[in-house]
Every structure is written in structure tokens, then in C-alpha cells.
Design a protein around this motif. Structure first.
Motif, mmCIF file in Angstrom:
data_model
loop_
_atom_site.group_PDB
_atom_site.id
_atom_site.type_symbol
_atom_site.label_atom_id
_atom_site.label_comp_id
_atom_site.label_asym_id
_atom_site.label_seq_id
_atom_site.Cartn_x
_atom_site.Cartn_y
_atom_site.Cartn_z
ATOM 1 N N ILE A 139 -1.322 -7.273 -1.274
ATOM 2 C CA ILE A 139 -1.994 -6.123 -1.471
ATOM 3 C C ILE A 139 -1.622 -5.205 -0.431
ATOM 4 C CG2 ILE A 139 -4.177 -4.881 -1.957
ATOM 5 C CD1 ILE A 139 -5.369 -7.471 -2.979
ATOM 6 N N GLU A 140 -1.227 -3.975 -0.699
ATOM 7 C CA GLU A 140 -0.877 -2.850 0.443
ATOM 8 C C GLU A 140 -1.576 -1.625 0.119
ATOM 9 O OE1 GLU A 140 2.953 -1.715 3.423
ATOM 10 O OE2 GLU A 140 3.152 -1.835 1.236
ATOM 11 N N PRO A 141 -2.283 -0.977 0.986
ATOM 12 C CA PRO A 141 -2.729 0.375 0.639
ATOM 13 C C PRO A 141 -1.432 1.288 0.821
ATOM 14 C CG PRO A 141 -4.203 -0.799 2.421
ATOM 15 C CD PRO A 141 -2.917 -1.640 2.113
ATOM 16 N N ARG A 168 -5.988 2.066 -8.758
ATOM 17 C CA ARG A 168 -6.558 3.210 -8.025
ATOM 18 C C ARG A 168 -8.103 3.056 -8.602
ATOM 19 N NH1 ARG A 168 -1.743 5.380 -10.016
ATOM 20 N NH2 ARG A 168 -0.522 6.488 -8.347
ATOM 21 N N VAL A 202 0.068 -3.971 -5.670
ATOM 22 C CA VAL A 202 -0.107 -5.162 -5.568
ATOM 23 C C VAL A 202 1.037 -5.897 -6.292
ATOM 24 C CG1 VAL A 202 -1.656 -7.088 -6.615
ATOM 25 C CG2 VAL A 202 -2.643 -4.746 -5.890
ATOM 26 N N ARG A 211 0.123 -0.855 -9.414
ATOM 27 C CA ARG A 211 -0.598 0.163 -8.503
ATOM 28 C C ARG A 211 -1.803 0.410 -9.174
ATOM 29 N NH1 ARG A 211 1.884 5.602 -6.186
ATOM 30 N NH2 ARG A 211 0.394 6.103 -4.705
ATOM 31 N N ILE A 262 -3.696 1.237 -4.051
ATOM 32 C CA ILE A 262 -3.119 0.236 -3.754
ATOM 33 C C ILE A 262 -1.761 -0.289 -4.375
ATOM 34 C CG2 ILE A 262 -5.294 -0.596 -2.479
ATOM 35 C CD1 ILE A 262 -5.486 -2.473 -4.600
#
Length: 129
Positions: free
Chosen positions: A111-113, A83, A93, A81, A91
Motif C-alpha cells: 500500500i502506498e499513499p 479512496r 494498492v 486505487r 492510496i
């Protein structure tokens, strides 16, 4: 070999995040290293290192919290994670690395917000429901 591969990946990424020194990462990548993105684009070692170098300035101060590091044979998977200061929730990852002869030969990155995660959980649902 699995433990050694896990150690190589952890060392490479920890040093990169801790020092921001892309040049310290280069010797841990094979000459024919390929990095893959979800959009089916790939980059060579030189291209990927240049992209990482360019991202370091805007990503200064990024906190990386490693959640999991798993290794199986020549593959190492790291879930983290990340930041930026003032950017919450950050995000998630997932990096997948393939190693060959003690060097990182290939990498994949998802990658995902985190703020969009709930919306992404329903992508397979029919529009008729």
C-alpha cells in the motif's frame, strides 16, 4: 486455470467491497491461508479475516477502482486505487494472491499513499547528490 484463478480473486474482492460481507470471503480462502505484509509480519486466515472485519467500519464508503488484474499460473496480481470519501488522492494498492485447488492460499499486499509517491521514487538516491 489462469482465467479461473483470476475470476476467483475478482469475485472475492468485488463481493467484499460491494457488500462488506467478510463471511462471504471466508470460504474462498484455504484453511492454511497466510497473509503477508511488507513489514515481514504474517497473519493466519482467522487473524486476517478479523483485521478485514475491523477495518470495514472505518473504511465504509471507500471507492475501489481496479486498474489491472493479471494472472499467471497460480498467481493473480491486482493493482487498484482506493479512496475514502473526502480523502484525495487516496492510496495505490498491489495485492498478490496465490491460489491452490481453487482457493486463495496466500496473499501479499503493498500500500502506498498516492500523495507520497514522488518522495518514494528517490529512496535509492545517495544523500551525497
Amino acid at each position: 486455470m489462469t482465467a479461473e484463478n483470476k475470476s476467483i480473486v475478482q469475485r472475492a474482492l468485488t463481493e467484499l467491497v460491494r457488500t462488506g460481507d467478510v463471511e462471504a470471503l471466508a470460504p474462498l480462502l484455504s484453511d492454511d491461508f497466510v497473509h503477508h505484509r511488507p513489514d515481514s509480519t504474517s497473519s493466519t486466515k482467522a487473524e486476517w479475516l478479523a483485521a478485514v472485519r475491523a477495518a470495514l467500519v472505518p473504511l465504509a464508503g471507500m471507492r475501489v477502482e481496479i486498474q489491472h488484474v493479471l494472472a499467471d499460473g497460480d498467481h493473480v496480481v491486482m493493482h487498484s486505487r482506493r479512496r475514502l470519501p473526502g480523502e484525495e488522492p487516496g492510496i495505490a494498492v498491489v495485492d498478490i494472491w496465490r491460489l491452490d485447488d481453487g482457493l486463495i492460499a496466500e496473499g501479499w499486499e503493498i500500500i502506498e499513499p498516492v500523495a507520497q509517491a514522488a518522495a518514494h521514487l528517490v529512496w535509492w538516491e545517495s544523500a551525497d547528490r
